[in-house]
Design a protein around this motif. Structure first.
Motif, PDB file in Angstrom:
ATOM      1  N   THR A 159       0.533  -0.933  -0.233  1.00 22.72           N
ATOM      2  CA  THR A 159      -0.151  -0.036   0.302  1.00 22.72           C
ATOM      3  C   THR A 159       0.719   1.680   0.392  1.00 22.72           C
ATOM      4  O   THR A 159       1.991   1.495   0.409  1.00 22.72           O
ATOM      5  CB  THR A 159      -0.991   0.223   1.235  1.00 22.72           C
ATOM      6  N   GLY A 160       0.418   1.879  -0.647  1.00 23.78           N
ATOM      7  CA  GLY A 160       1.271   3.375  -0.703  1.00 23.78           C
ATOM      8  C   GLY A 160       1.151   4.191  -1.964  1.00 23.78           C
ATOM      9  O   GLY A 160       1.449   3.673  -2.792  1.00 23.78           O
ATOM     10  N   ASP A 214      -3.224   4.406  -0.954  1.00 26.98           N
ATOM     11  CA  ASP A 214      -3.771   5.207   0.440  1.00 26.98           C
ATOM     12  C   ASP A 214      -5.335   5.730   0.081  1.00 26.98           C
ATOM     13  O   ASP A 214      -5.968   6.947   0.515  1.00 26.98           O
ATOM     14  CB  ASP A 214      -3.236   6.553   0.868  1.00 26.98           C
TER      15      ASP A 214
HETATM   16 MG    MG Z   1       2.417   4.284   3.470  1.00 28.49          MG
END
Ligand code: MG
Ligand code: AMP
Length: 417
Positions: free
Chosen positions: A195-196, A238
């Motif tokens: 994730t990110g 995100d």
């Molecule tokens: Mg992150």
């Protein structure tokens, strides 16, 4: 398929020691996988679902350990050499077929059944053969060079215990006991995602402010090293709704979901909210460094472990915690990685009450193995792992480690397949 109870990860305390975290996994997690039968040739690395109990002795018959001459020890003269006539021949797969004549020797080869009436074998290098007779040196012990039936594995005993990850030698032992297939657990199906918003796929051009995804390929390799079947769910942004969609999809046909990043308490940590929306989330604040809180949750009956985004923290929490969780879910016996005592080659100060893992390599100093600390230790410095051979564990009680003190070394080779 077994399911986990809804609150199996619940933990109300503030800080959980590594030991207590592992005890909780041991207590509360059960295998979620079914049993299948695999031919031996495909069973390497799979987890044995039931004990293999020997239905025969191994070896099945007493046999010779050397090429030489078999005889009854009672026929030897004491204190001098003995000369016995050679009355027969026994080779591997070609037993003598009758009891040996008393007062004679039988020519014998490695693996041949011990003829009835004989109990000892003298290796041919220690014998002199002359016109149908053999001269035997004095001093041989009764039973020398004889392998007993069942000396390797006795009939009725557990040869391989359920929960073992089958090694090449395990497969050999099962085959020696006559098995051509074994009951094993099917591999744990693990959905993996990163994730990110800043995380992008290696091989693509890197836009400003972005980094490449190091965790996904590393965690996939770690999971595969533990025998898991990994499904790649890519990199998720995100955004709570996108994450929730992916997690819902992953929970439909997997036994475990593994994520990295997005689980600390910052406002950009959307994994946490997505999990809370779909299922239940528990944080385990582990008394460990490196490693931030690890998220454990469930979506439906499917457990989820949310590892920290920093690659070193992701790796260390995987090795220390996720590995144990995966073993249990996959039906494996929980085997703590072995650690080996070495000498600290550095001084180190830390807060008591927390377990710290320090990246080191070993240097030999005379009789001693000395752990040399990698000079940099940020949780984002992944090269500190590639440049090190393992971790030393500075335990909870220690606040001041001095050079020369004994310390436990965990080689990466123990935990990283
Ligand atoms: Mg992150
Ligand atoms: P997070 O846990 O999401 O707050 O991330 C902590 C740190 O790890 C940040 O510097 C992230 O950019 C970095 N990070 C998160 N995911 C990855 C990844 N898949 N590969 C490399 N670094 C990451």
């Amino acid at each position: 398929m077994a399911q986990l109870s809804d609150d199996c990860f619940a933990f109300g305390g503030a800080l959980l020691s590594v030991e207590n975290a592992l005890a909780r996994i041991e207590e509360r997690i059960t295998a979620v996988v079914d049993t299948v039968t695999m031919p031996l040739g495909s069973a390497r690395g799979r987890i044995l679902a039931r004990d293999v109990v020997a239905s025969m002795n191994l070896p099945p018959h007493a046999n010779s350990a050397v090429d030489g001459y078999a005889f009854a020890h009672a026929d030897l003269m004491s204190g001098v050499e003995t000369v016995l006539p050679v009355s027969g021949r026994a080779a591997a797969g070609h037993p003598l077929g009758q009891p040996a004549q008393r007062g004679t020797a039988v020519r014998i080869f490695t693996g041949a059944s011990m003829p009835d009436g004989t109990d000892t074998v003298m290796m041919q290098e220690d014998c002199a053969v002359e016109e149908g007779r053999v001269r035997l040196k004095q001093g041989i012990r009764k039973g020398a060079n004889r392998r007993h039936a069942g000396e390797d594995v006795a009939e009725g005993t557990v040869a391989l215990a359920a929960g073992r990850r089958l090694s090449p030698a395990d497969l050999g032992l099962a085959a020696a006991l006559g098995h051509c297939e074994l009951p094993v657990f099917r591999p744990l199906r693990v959905a993996l995602l990163s994730t990110g918003d800043e995380v992008s796929e290696p091989g693509m051009a890197l836009s400003p402010g972005m980094i490449y995804d190091a965790n996904r390929v590393m965690l996939a390799a770690l999971l595969e090293g533990l025998g898991c079947a990994v499904s790649d769910f890519g990199i998720r942004p995100d955004r709570e709704s996108a994450l929730a969609d992916t997690l819902a999809m992953a929970s439909a046909d997997h036994d475990l979901i593994v994520t990295s990043g997005g689980v600390s308490t910052g406002e950009e940590d959307h994994v946490r909210r997505a999990i809370e929306r779909l299922g239940r989330l528990h944080f385990w604040r582990l008394a460990i460094k490196p490693g931030r809180p690890v998220a454990l949750g469930q979506i439906g009956g499917v457990p989820l472990i949310g590892l920290p985004g920093n690659p070193v923290a992701a790796l260390v929490t995987f090795v220390v915690l996720a590995r144990a969780l995966i073993f249990k879910l996959a039906g494996a016996m929980l085997s703590a990685p072995r650690v080996f005592p070495v000498q600290a080659g550095f001084g180190y100060r830390k807060k008591p009450g927390r377990r710290e893992y320090v990246r080191v390599s070993l240097r030999r100093d005379g009789e001693d193995l000395v752990a040399v600390k990698y000079p940099r230790d940020g949780a984002g410095i992944l090269s500190s792992i590639t440049q090190s051979e393992g971790l030393v564990m500075v335990d909870e009680e220690t606040s001041d480690l001095s050079p020369g003190m004994a310390i436990d070394f965990l080689p990466f080779s123990e935990v990283i397949g």
